[in-house]
Design an enzyme around this catalytic site. Structure first.
Site, PDB file in Angstrom:
ATOM      1  N   ARG A 165       1.100  -1.216  -0.068  1.00  0.00           N
ATOM      2  CA  ARG A 165      -0.039  -0.277   0.233  1.00  0.00           C
ATOM      3  C   ARG A 165       1.150   1.052  -0.019  1.00  0.00           C
ATOM      4  O   ARG A 165       0.506   2.279  -0.716  1.00  0.00           O
ATOM      5  CB  ARG A 165      -0.959  -0.049   1.265  1.00  0.00           C
ATOM      6  CG  ARG A 165      -1.764   1.426   1.350  1.00  0.00           C
ATOM      7  CD  ARG A 165      -2.803   1.235   2.379  1.00  0.00           C
ATOM      8  NE  ARG A 165      -2.816   0.350   3.390  1.00  0.00           N
ATOM      9  CZ  ARG A 165      -2.229   0.371   4.482  1.00  0.00           C
ATOM     10  NH1 ARG A 165      -1.498   1.694   4.673  1.00  0.00           N
ATOM     11  NH2 ARG A 165      -2.213  -0.289   5.606  1.00  0.00           N
ATOM     12  N   TYR A 207     -17.503  17.830 -14.091  1.00  0.00           N
ATOM     13  CA  TYR A 207     -18.023  16.243 -14.103  1.00  0.00           C
ATOM     14  C   TYR A 207     -19.006  15.991 -12.788  1.00  0.00           C
ATOM     15  O   TYR A 207     -18.914  16.281 -11.889  1.00  0.00           O
ATOM     16  CB  TYR A 207     -16.854  15.357 -14.081  1.00  0.00           C
ATOM     17  CG  TYR A 207     -17.153  13.887 -14.007  1.00  0.00           C
ATOM     18  CD1 TYR A 207     -17.858  13.325 -15.080  1.00  0.00           C
ATOM     19  CD2 TYR A 207     -16.628  13.193 -13.033  1.00  0.00           C
ATOM     20  CE1 TYR A 207     -18.006  11.844 -14.835  1.00  0.00           C
ATOM     21  CE2 TYR A 207     -16.926  12.052 -12.842  1.00  0.00           C
ATOM     22  CZ  TYR A 207     -17.657  11.237 -13.887  1.00  0.00           C
ATOM     23  OH  TYR A 207     -17.805   9.848 -13.485  1.00  0.00           O
ATOM     24  N   ASP A 221      -8.921  19.889 -13.443  1.00  0.00           N
ATOM     25  CA  ASP A 221      -8.948  18.405 -13.793  1.00  0.00           C
ATOM     26  C   ASP A 221      -8.828  18.724 -15.647  1.00  0.00           C
ATOM     27  O   ASP A 221      -9.475  19.104 -16.164  1.00  0.00           O
ATOM     28  CB  ASP A 221     -10.466  17.964 -13.458  1.00  0.00           C
ATOM     29  CG  ASP A 221     -10.885  16.554 -14.276  1.00  0.00           C
ATOM     30  OD1 ASP A 221     -10.071  16.113 -14.974  1.00  0.00           O
ATOM     31  OD2 ASP A 221     -11.926  15.966 -13.536  1.00  0.00           O
ATOM     32  N   LYS A 277      -9.102   7.516 -18.775  1.00  0.00           N
ATOM     33  CA  LYS A 277      -9.395   8.040 -20.307  1.00  0.00           C
ATOM     34  C   LYS A 277      -7.984   8.118 -21.067  1.00  0.00           C
ATOM     35  O   LYS A 277      -7.472   7.241 -21.224  1.00  0.00           O
ATOM     36  CB  LYS A 277      -9.861   9.634 -19.986  1.00  0.00           C
ATOM     37  CG  LYS A 277     -11.161   9.608 -18.957  1.00  0.00           C
ATOM     38  CD  LYS A 277     -12.233   8.782 -19.434  1.00  0.00           C
ATOM     39  CE  LYS A 277     -13.408   8.507 -18.386  1.00  0.00           C
ATOM     40  NZ  LYS A 277     -13.375   8.715 -17.213  1.00  0.00           N
TER      41      LYS A 277
HETATM   42  C1  LIG Z   1     -13.500  14.879 -16.262  1.00  0.00           C
HETATM   43  C2  LIG Z   1     -13.652  14.016 -15.436  1.00  0.00           C
HETATM   44  N1  LIG Z   1     -12.900  13.931 -14.174  1.00  0.00           N
HETATM   45  C3  LIG Z   1     -13.081  12.742 -13.415  1.00  0.00           C
HETATM   46  C4  LIG Z   1     -13.648  11.709 -13.817  1.00  0.00           C
HETATM   47  C5  LIG Z   1     -13.681  10.552 -12.812  1.00  0.00           C
HETATM   48  O1  LIG Z   1     -12.933   9.616 -13.060  1.00  0.00           O
HETATM   49  P1  LIG Z   1     -13.195   7.835 -12.957  1.00  0.00           P
HETATM   50  O2  LIG Z   1     -14.134   7.504 -13.672  1.00  0.00           O
HETATM   51  O3  LIG Z   1     -11.732   7.307 -13.199  1.00  0.00           O
HETATM   52  O4  LIG Z   1     -13.270   7.626 -11.373  1.00  0.00           O
HETATM   53  C6  LIG Z   1     -14.184  11.453 -15.025  1.00  0.00           C
HETATM   54  C7  LIG Z   1     -14.798  10.287 -15.554  1.00  0.00           C
HETATM   55  O5  LIG Z   1     -15.470  10.016 -16.455  1.00  0.00           O
HETATM   56  C8  LIG Z   1     -14.281  12.616 -15.799  1.00  0.00           C
HETATM   57  O6  LIG Z   1     -14.585  12.544 -16.913  1.00  0.00           O
END
Ligand SMILES: Cc1ncc(COP(=O)(O)O)c(C=O)c1O
Length: 385
Positions: free
Chosen positions: A52, A104, A176, A201
């Site tokens: 961990r 998001y 982000d 992604k």
């Molecule tokens: C812009 C954005 N930030 C954060 C996330 C969250 O990521 P995760 O699905 O890997 O937890 C997403 C997921 O679609 C996203 O599109």
């Protein structure tokens, strides 16, 4: 592996953080699928005690991602949301955060449903307007949380200007950068203090792993994130770390192709008589095209467009043969989705209207296939309307 101080982005993606494995010479970092490490004698070990806290595959990925994003240190987590959750522990009860209004949905849910319970406060503003950001700051504001381009309307925030205003107010900035990727957009170079990604992604790029990362610049942030990663334990596993590490080697090549294909498809859609409106920062019709040219390298792989009604959107989506109807984005294959009933179904209808997400809107994550095959599939589905 000695990289020149001015090594190019592609060289960094392929090599940064990676040495041939010291025990075998393996060129590719192995998947260290172990939970613990033998100690040579009491109190003597090789820097690894428990997985961990430290895992060599994860450490290599973290060094690679820190270099790619231009940050000082990176911390890999089990998902993008786990990375965001860890970053939010930099705050304390009573702190206030200013947030991009159509961030998001999972981020909004984390802030509203979980973190409000701990007396954190959030104000959502249209961060494409710097005056709105400035007006939202209060004495208790500690963090500005930005997402650009936004999902699915692809609105942009001027990162350099937003970071400047935040720092003038003693507020640190988290960006982000999932939608753009570090190839397309460089928030740290524009002043951001922390960048978060869903590595699920573009960074992984192959739709075969879920993960997240937080990349930091400030020593106090780095020290805390390292502590939290171990203390809360939402770490990225070695197999997923290895998959992301494989993905980042081809990030520049993939992003060039995502950019080229998306630009061609956006232009195709904009010229099509059955498409009412197209949202893509690379089109001259995008209201922030000038900012996009300044702030982005290419315009990314995401396009949204409107078809006039929910019924037409449904007929279109059900007629596609190559494009895959699915949530998520950033993989090599083209995915298409219907935000109002899929990614944004939990957003109340009046809020969707406020954010410009109509029932007739479709979002495409353009992949790296031959663009003619993609436009042929779009053409045959549009012909059914
Ligand atoms: C812009 C954005 N930030 C954060 C996330 C969250 O990521 P995760 O699905 O890997 O937890 C997403 C997921 O679609 C996203 O599109």
């Amino acid at each position: 592996m000695k990289l020149r101080d001015n090594a190019g982005f592609s060289t960094i993606c392929v090599h940064a953080g990676q040495e041939p494995d010291p025990s075998t010479g393996a060129v590719i970092t192995p998947i260290y699928q172990t939970s613990t490490y033998r100690q040579d004698a009491l109190g003597e070990h090789k820097g690894f005690e428990y997985a961990r806290t430290q895992n060599p595959t994860r450490s290599v990925l973290e060094a690679n991602l820190a270099a790619i994003e231009g940050g000082k240190a990176a911390f890999a987590f089990a998902s993008g949301m786990a990375a965001e959750g860890a970053v939010m522990t930099l705050l304390q009860t009573g702190d206030h955060v200013v947030v991009t209004d159509n961030t998001y949905g999972g981020t909004y849910r984390l802030f509203e449903r979980i973190l409000r319970k701990y007396q954190l406060d959030f104000t959502y503003v249209d961060t494409s307007d710097i005056d709105e950001i400035r007006a939202a700051f209060r004495p208790a504001t500690k963090m500005l949380f930005l997402e650009t381009p936004t999902n699915p309307v692809l609105k942009l925030t001027d990162l350099a200007a937003a970071c400047r205003v935040a720092h003038e107010h003693g507020v640190f900035v988290v960006v982000d950068n999932t939608f753009a990727s570090p190839y397309v957009q460089r928030p740290i170079e524009l002043g951001a203090d922390i960048v978060v990604h869903s590595t699920t992604k573009f960074l992984n790029g192959h739709s075969d792993s879920v993960g997240g990362v937080a990349i930091a610049m400030r020593d106090d942030h780095i020290e805390w994130l390292q502590f939290v990663q171990n203390a809360e334990g939402a770490i990225l596993g070695p197999m997923d770390a290895w998959l992301v590490l494989r993905g980042t080697k081809t990030l520049p090549l993939r992003m060039e192709r995502h950019n080229d294909n998306a630009q061609a498809i956006a232009e195709y859609l904009e010229a099509h008589p059955k498409v009412t409106r197209v949202f893509y920062p690379g089109l001259a019709s995008h209201p922030q095209h000038a900012l996009a040219k300044r702030q982005m390298r290419g315009f990314g792989g995401l396009i949204s467009f409107e078809l006039g009604s929910l019924e037409r959107a449904r007929t279109f989506l059900n007629s596609l043969e190559l494009l895959t109807l699915a949530e998520s984005l950033g993989g090599v294959e083209t995915l298409i989705s219907h935000p109002a009933t899929m990614t944004h179904a939990s957003v109340p209808p009046e809020r969707r209207v406020h954010l410009g997400i109509g029932d007739d809107m479709v979002r495409v994550s353009v992949g790296i296939e031959d663009v003619d095959d993609l436009t042929a599939d779009l053409a045959q589905a549009l012909a059914r309307l």
